[in-house]
Design an enzyme around this catalytic site. Sequence first.
Site, short mmCIF file in Angstrom:
data_model
loop_
_atom_site.label_atom_id
_atom_site.label_comp_id
_atom_site.label_asym_id
_atom_site.label_seq_id
_atom_site.Cartn_x
_atom_site.Cartn_y
_atom_site.Cartn_z
N GLU A 41 0.87 -1.18 0.00
CA GLU A 41 0.00 0.00 0.00
C GLU A 41 0.91 1.23 0.00
O GLU A 41 1.82 1.32 0.84
CB GLU A 41 -0.89 0.00 1.25
CG GLU A 41 -1.91 1.13 1.19
CD GLU A 41 -2.79 1.24 2.43
OE1 GLU A 41 -3.44 2.28 2.59
OE2 GLU A 41 -2.81 0.29 3.24
N ARG A 268 5.45 -13.02 9.52
CA ARG A 268 6.10 -11.75 9.17
C ARG A 268 7.43 -11.65 9.90
O ARG A 268 7.69 -12.39 10.84
CB ARG A 268 5.19 -10.58 9.49
CG ARG A 268 4.81 -10.46 10.95
CD ARG A 268 3.77 -9.40 11.17
NE ARG A 268 4.27 -8.11 10.75
CZ ARG A 268 3.50 -7.06 10.54
NH1 ARG A 268 2.19 -7.15 10.68
NH2 ARG A 268 3.99 -5.90 10.19
N LYS A 278 3.95 0.98 10.07
CA LYS A 278 4.08 2.19 9.24
C LYS A 278 3.53 3.41 9.97
O LYS A 278 4.04 4.51 9.82
CB LYS A 278 3.31 2.01 7.92
CG LYS A 278 4.11 1.30 6.85
CD LYS A 278 3.43 1.52 5.51
CE LYS A 278 3.67 0.38 4.56
NZ LYS A 278 2.75 0.40 3.45
#
Length: 555
Positions: A41, A268, A278
């Site tokens: 994104e 992850r 983020k």
Amino acid sequence: MHHSEQLENTEARPTNFIRNIIDEDLANGTCTQVHTRFPPEPNGYLHIGHAKSICLNFGIAKDYNGLCNLRFDDTNPTKEEVEYVDSIKQDVEWLGFKWAGQPHYASDYFDALYGYAIELIKKGLAYVCELTPDEMREYRGTLTEPGKNSPYRDRSVEENLALFEKMKNGEVEEGKMSLRAKIDMASPFMVMRDPVIYRIKFATHHQTGDKWCIYPMYDFTHCISDAIERITHSICTLEFQDNRRLYDWVLDHISIERPLPHQYEFSRLNLEYTLTSKRKLLKLVEDKIVDGWNDPRMPTISGLRRRGYTPASLREFCRRIGVTKQDNVVEFKALESCIRDDLNENAPRAMAVINPLRIVIENFDGEEVLTAPNHPNREEMGTRQLPFTRELFIDKADFREEANKQYKRLVLGKEVRLRNAYVIKAERVEKDENGEITTVYCTYDPETLGKNPADGRKVKGVIHWVSAKDNVPAEFRLYDRLFTVPNPGAAENMEDVLNPESLVVKHGFVEKSLANAEPEKAYQFEREGYYCADSKDSTAEHPVFNLTVSLKESF
């Protein structure tokens, strides 16, 4: 669990559970060509966690002679910017990967997505809901209690089509209506309790401008984008495991070309002493705690790059940590070990004095040019010239008036070798009014260039130096971890766990050959660490060198 014990090198092409699945799919004809995608994104810069995903998706495509798309998951125009789109392209290319064709955008499919939403409405599988976000949470239930149906769940197809049209035409206020999939409010999976698939946002989009004021949600968009692009293996992280049910539900209920893509999840990357949220990284940037997204202390790919990490070292790190379904935390030193291994082999050597102390060689006059190898074990890297002058700088830590046997550097009345040069002896010192040593007066032995003293004297220590007359003054930025705790994400207040020593600035000198050091190119400053010229602030007039990593593990 810690990964350090499993970080030994294995063969170049790793194996993992995802590759085993692909091997099987190719063997039984489920797919004929592997097609993956990397779908960031564009709402921030990529970080080390994304590097793992990039290496996995692009690496698989490369090893199987398949394709990997770069697709921007751009369904939230309020948080996205072209700056982020550009930085992501740059990072992927810098890591050494090439995407298939042009970059793709989820926004390329807005018309198609809208069409599939209409199809679900017509099949009685989607409805326009007028619950507020707070009411929706109330109706959703909890992990132990089922949700209850929205009062708007049983609207007619005609009414839903008309209201969805009004939403699309900008005739409904933000937050007043949303389009929801009609699945099952009693599902044990929260994600299946009539998820929102479209919401209203009056926002200009960086790709589609003001064409739309309704935007599809990630879960609706992602699976359809994969199917449109004919992705065979849609690889994501474990937190999307439950979302796979919705991924399959959407694709099963629309008339899109078969065979359908499948989603696979892996754990992850969690790295000690770093944040990979983020939102929190953006806060560090906005609060000016760091010097932008590419501050060398940031775990972003651009920050690691500016600090002197190489693409090869990041690829190797991702290879060593592997791909599993187990959540784990990787020690920070595992990352440092990858860059050390790379630079020890590949970085040319040079000399820099970071805390300068002046030396005067009283029995030497004029100037001599010495030759030094650029790498002790690699002749092909050539040599460089070192100006040797009467006045030199050495590091303050390399001189003591008196010291025990363990101290192998310069001591008053004793000898030490200058790297690539002569043996010198410290004769006397000069101090300022505070008792600080300002100058050390020495003599040199002209017979010791490249050989031991003639009479069998053994000189144990070797120290580095730079000419005091013929040098380049430089700024050194000594970077350390940004946080003082292994898991800063768990801290209530990020500012409480910031390391006050994460950046220490020093002013010293580098040898003449580094006058025009190319930004991001690594050097081993002998006995000091690996450094590179800063890509943002370093100039020929004012060189700035960043500490990439120490020579040895400091922790």
